[in-house]
Enzyme design. Sequence first.
Site, short mmCIF file in Angstrom:
data_model
loop_
_atom_site.label_atom_id
_atom_site.label_comp_id
_atom_site.label_asym_id
_atom_site.label_seq_id
_atom_site.Cartn_x
_atom_site.Cartn_y
_atom_site.Cartn_z
N CYS A 263 10.86 19.51 10.41
CA CYS A 263 10.53 20.94 10.36
C CYS A 263 11.54 21.73 9.51
O CYS A 263 12.70 21.33 9.38
CB CYS A 263 10.52 21.49 11.78
N ASP B 92 9.90 22.52 23.74
CA ASP B 92 11.13 22.80 23.00
C ASP B 92 12.13 23.41 23.99
O ASP B 92 11.74 23.96 25.03
CB ASP B 92 10.83 23.78 21.85
O1 LIG Z 1 13.40 26.40 12.79
C1 LIG Z 1 13.42 27.64 12.87
O2 LIG Z 1 14.20 28.32 12.19
C2 LIG Z 1 12.47 28.32 13.79
C3 LIG Z 1 12.51 29.69 13.85
C4 LIG Z 1 11.64 30.38 14.70
C5 LIG Z 1 10.76 29.68 15.49
C6 LIG Z 1 10.71 28.31 15.44
C7 LIG Z 1 11.56 27.60 14.59
N1 LIG Z 1 11.53 26.22 14.55
C8 LIG Z 1 10.58 25.47 15.30
C9 LIG Z 1 10.66 24.00 15.24
O3 LIG Z 1 9.61 23.35 15.22
C10 LIG Z 1 11.96 23.26 15.35
O4 LIG Z 1 11.82 22.04 14.71
C11 LIG Z 1 12.23 23.03 16.84
O5 LIG Z 1 12.52 24.27 17.44
C12 LIG Z 1 13.42 22.09 17.06
O6 LIG Z 1 14.55 22.59 16.41
P1 LIG Z 1 15.95 21.81 16.51
O7 LIG Z 1 16.42 21.90 17.92
O8 LIG Z 1 16.84 22.53 15.57
O9 LIG Z 1 15.70 20.39 16.09
#
Ligand SMILES: O=C(O)c1ccccc1NCC(=O)[C@H](O)[C@H](O)COP(=O)(O)O
Length: 210
Positions: free
Chosen positions: A8, A129
Amino acid sequence: MPTFAKICGLSTPETVSAATRGGASHVGFVFFPKSPRDIVPEQAGELVTPEAVGRIGVFVDPDDALLLHAVRGARLTGVQLHGDESPERVAAVKARLGIEVWKAVPVRTRADLDAAKLYRGAADRILYDAKTPKGTLPGGMGLRFDWKLLEGFGHPLPWALSGGLDVANIAEAVRITGTRLVDVSSGVERAPGVKDVDKIAAFLQATAQS
Ligand SMILES: O=C(O)c1ccccc1NCC(=O)[C@H](O)[C@H](O)COP(=O)(O)O
């Protein structure tokens, strides 16, 4: 059974290519101005992916105009709703767009999982999440929740696991939760919003071996 992965928050040809070469089933583009991963739909549209790879747009309480613009501009195959969207709103988005709709459910306690049940018949997939602190981004924060909370939970829909995943913990996450689809952002970055091709490759390799 293989474990699939969505990478992502991509925004460059090099990192999209690292994801698809490494076997990602989905790539994600974030359309949220407060995020360091925010991208405009036309820029995402120029990022080429194989036909078989899902292109998921990530939104936080979007209006229809943004959704329609992004779906067309970025050639999305699905949307991930990561805000406070109600089941009715999720169903309306699905009816309007006619593509796959994922609903993120923020988790800190077992009671938080119950929200997933409300989206039966509205969303196509639940993305569990980690719940993030008030006033911060709702995702992409590199935070994890207690994966053991998912043990024995009757999932109302197909689902995916996200939140704080990385190369060092992916095997344990898959072992504990039995997930078949994982989603990662910060864990394959060298700084917020800056993806690292080597980390993407290592994460996908570790996921395939999990
Ligand atoms: O990634 C972002 O900046 C974001 C911002 C606002 C809403 C969602 C967002 N990301 C969503 C995703 O799918 C991420 O991959 C997920 O939250 C996992 O993130 P991480 O813990 O950093 O791997």
